[in-house]
Design a protein around this motif. Structure first.
Motif, PDB file in Angstrom:
ATOM      1  N   GLN A 274       0.827  -1.222   0.000  1.00 55.57           N
ATOM      2  CA  GLN A 274       0.000   0.000   0.000  1.00 55.57           C
ATOM      3  C   GLN A 274       0.858   1.269   0.000  1.00 55.57           C
ATOM      4  O   GLN A 274       0.451   2.285  -0.555  1.00 55.57           O
ATOM      5  CB  GLN A 274      -0.955   0.022   1.205  1.00 55.57           C
TER       6      GLN A 274
ATOM      7  N   ASP B 125      -6.873  -1.572  -3.928  1.00 53.81           N
ATOM      8  CA  ASP B 125      -7.766  -2.479  -3.215  1.00 53.81           C
ATOM      9  C   ASP B 125      -7.336  -3.902  -3.567  1.00 53.81           C
ATOM     10  O   ASP B 125      -7.650  -4.395  -4.650  1.00 53.81           O
ATOM     11  CB  ASP B 125      -9.219  -2.218  -3.636  1.00 53.81           C
TER      12      ASP B 125
ATOM     13  N   THR C 160      -6.758  -8.120  -2.656  1.00 53.55           N
ATOM     14  CA  THR C 160      -7.184  -9.298  -1.913  1.00 53.55           C
ATOM     15  C   THR C 160      -6.057 -10.319  -2.040  1.00 53.55           C
ATOM     16  O   THR C 160      -5.917 -10.969  -3.084  1.00 53.55           O
ATOM     17  CB  THR C 160      -8.489  -9.885  -2.496  1.00 53.55           C
TER      18      THR C 160
END
Length: 89
Positions: free
Chosen positions: A38, A44, A46
Motif C-alpha cells: 500500500q 484495493d 485481496t
C-alpha cells in the motif's frame, strides 16, 4: 555466451506484476505484506494465502499494477525486510 535480458528490458509499464512473499505462518503475515504494498502501490487488494504442506509457512500472493522498475525493486527490498518473511518471489 549470450547475456540474459534484464527484467526492466522485458517489461512495458504499466503492467501487472505479482509478488509472492513466503513467511512464517503467523496471522499477521498478509497484513504486513499489504502494508508495504500500500505504501508504494495503493489499491484495493485481496491477497491469496496458501499454507505450506506442514503448515509452518504461508505464501501471500498479491498482484499490483506496476508503474516502474524502481517500484518493483523497492517492493522486493521492503517485502524481504519484513521480519517473518523468508523469501520474496
Amino acid at each position: 555466451m549470450q547475456e540474459q535480458p534484464k527484467l526492466k528490458d522485458l517489461l512495458e509499464f504499466p503492467c501487472k506484476f505479482t509478488y509472492k512473499a513466503v513467511g512464517l505462518a503467523h496471522e499477521e503475515l498478509p497484513e504486513l505484506v499489504l502494508e508495504v504494498i500500500q505504501r508504494h502501490a495503493p489499491g484495493d487488494y485481496t491477497p491469496a494465502v496458501k499454507p505450506s504442506g506442514k503448515g509452518n509457512y504461508h505464501s501471500v500472493s498479491v498482484s499490483i499494477t506496476a508503474t516502474s522498475i524502481e517500484q518493483i525493486e523497492t517492493l522486493y527490498k521492503e517485502l524481504a525486510e519484513i521480519e517473518i518473511v523468508r523469501m520474496v518471489l
